[in-house]
Write a protein that holds these residues in place. Structure first.
Motif, PDB file in Angstrom:
ATOM      1  N   VAL A 172       9.303 -19.040  41.920  1.00  0.00           N
ATOM      2  CA  VAL A 172      10.042 -18.650  40.900  1.00  0.00           C
ATOM      3  C   VAL A 172       9.635 -17.210  40.342  1.00  0.00           C
ATOM      4  O   VAL A 172      10.466 -16.378  39.927  1.00  0.00           O
ATOM      5  CB  VAL A 172       9.907 -19.525  39.523  1.00  0.00           C
ATOM      6  N   TYR A 173       8.262 -16.871  40.166  1.00  0.00           N
ATOM      7  CA  TYR A 173       7.857 -15.672  39.510  1.00  0.00           C
ATOM      8  C   TYR A 173       7.543 -14.695  40.364  1.00  0.00           C
ATOM      9  O   TYR A 173       7.207 -13.632  39.752  1.00  0.00           O
ATOM     10  CB  TYR A 173       6.747 -16.153  38.607  1.00  0.00           C
ATOM     11  N   SER A 174       7.334 -14.951  41.609  1.00  0.00           N
ATOM     12  CA  SER A 174       6.826 -13.589  42.717  1.00  0.00           C
ATOM     13  C   SER A 174       7.883 -12.537  42.214  1.00  0.00           C
ATOM     14  O   SER A 174       8.981 -12.878  42.244  1.00  0.00           O
ATOM     15  CB  SER A 174       6.508 -14.114  44.050  1.00  0.00           C
ATOM     16  N   PRO A 181       8.553 -14.173  26.869  1.00  0.00           N
ATOM     17  CA  PRO A 181       9.068 -13.217  27.711  1.00  0.00           C
ATOM     18  C   PRO A 181      10.358 -12.223  26.945  1.00  0.00           C
ATOM     19  O   PRO A 181      10.866 -12.752  25.912  1.00  0.00           O
ATOM     20  CB  PRO A 181       9.636 -13.946  28.671  1.00  0.00           C
ATOM     21  N   THR A 182      10.432 -11.272  27.527  1.00  0.00           N
ATOM     22  CA  THR A 182      11.398 -10.258  27.156  1.00  0.00           C
ATOM     23  C   THR A 182      12.947 -10.871  27.403  1.00  0.00           C
ATOM     24  O   THR A 182      12.910 -11.554  28.517  1.00  0.00           O
ATOM     25  CB  THR A 182      11.335  -8.608  27.416  1.00  0.00           C
ATOM     26  N   ASN A 201      16.135 -12.851  34.359  1.00  0.00           N
ATOM     27  CA  ASN A 201      15.528 -12.825  35.770  1.00  0.00           C
ATOM     28  C   ASN A 201      15.161 -14.024  36.094  1.00  0.00           C
ATOM     29  O   ASN A 201      15.433 -14.567  37.225  1.00  0.00           O
ATOM     30  CB  ASN A 201      14.768 -11.605  35.883  1.00  0.00           C
ATOM     31  N   VAL A 202      14.144 -14.719  35.304  1.00  0.00           N
ATOM     32  CA  VAL A 202      13.678 -15.968  35.729  1.00  0.00           C
ATOM     33  C   VAL A 202      14.796 -17.259  35.738  1.00  0.00           C
ATOM     34  O   VAL A 202      14.717 -17.980  36.724  1.00  0.00           O
ATOM     35  CB  VAL A 202      12.493 -16.535  34.590  1.00  0.00           C
ATOM     36  N   ILE A 203      15.895 -17.509  34.807  1.00  0.00           N
ATOM     37  CA  ILE A 203      16.553 -18.375  34.617  1.00  0.00           C
ATOM     38  C   ILE A 203      17.488 -18.258  35.844  1.00  0.00           C
ATOM     39  O   ILE A 203      18.170 -19.279  36.186  1.00  0.00           O
ATOM     40  CB  ILE A 203      17.207 -18.527  33.376  1.00  0.00           C
TER      41      ILE A 203
END
Length: 129
Positions: free
Chosen positions: A30-32, A50-51, A57-59
């Motif tokens: 998910v976060y790489s 998080p900003t 970006n993550v969702i």
């Protein structure tokens, strides 16, 4: 379905972690290329928020949009703002005067307790101002 045992709105990091675990995804999947592992751990532990661009970006990596994320975060319920807008959309006609009157009162009550440009605009629409 993910479970929130507190019965209230989830923290952002708590929601991200629950979605990630429910999806069976590892942190690196998910976060790489998005953030460092230390940053991720601070977010998932609710130590850091998080900003908004980072959250988007993550969702997106979970193949969901902000509304779905907020629905999960709100313990699978619509927020008060979403509920008011849903009621507005369901009226369909201004001839439904009882529903219009009730919604105007709910919007007025909401605005007494909360500041929301969106609901303020809904207020203007409902009152024809």
């Amino acid at each position: 379905m993910l479970e929130n045992n507190s019965g209230s709105k989830w923290e952002i990091g708590e929601t991200l972690k629950a979605i990630r675990l429910s999806s069976g995804m590892k942190q690196t999947e998910v976060y790489s290329n998005v953030m460092s592992r230390a940053h991720l751990q601070r977010i998932e532990k609710n130590v850091q928020t998080p900003t908004y661009p980072l959250l988007l970006n993550v969702i997106q990596k979970f193949s969901m949009d902000v509304d779905e994320f907020e629905y999960i975060r709100n313990d699978y319920s619509l927020s008060e703002t979403q509920t008011l807008f849903h009621k507005f959309r369901s009226i369909k006609t201004t001839l439904n005067t009882d529903a219009m009157r009730n919604l105007i009162q709910e919007v007025n009550d909401y605005l007494l307790k909360n500041k929301s440009a969106f609901i303020q605009n809904l207020h203007y629409i409902l009152n024809g101002t």
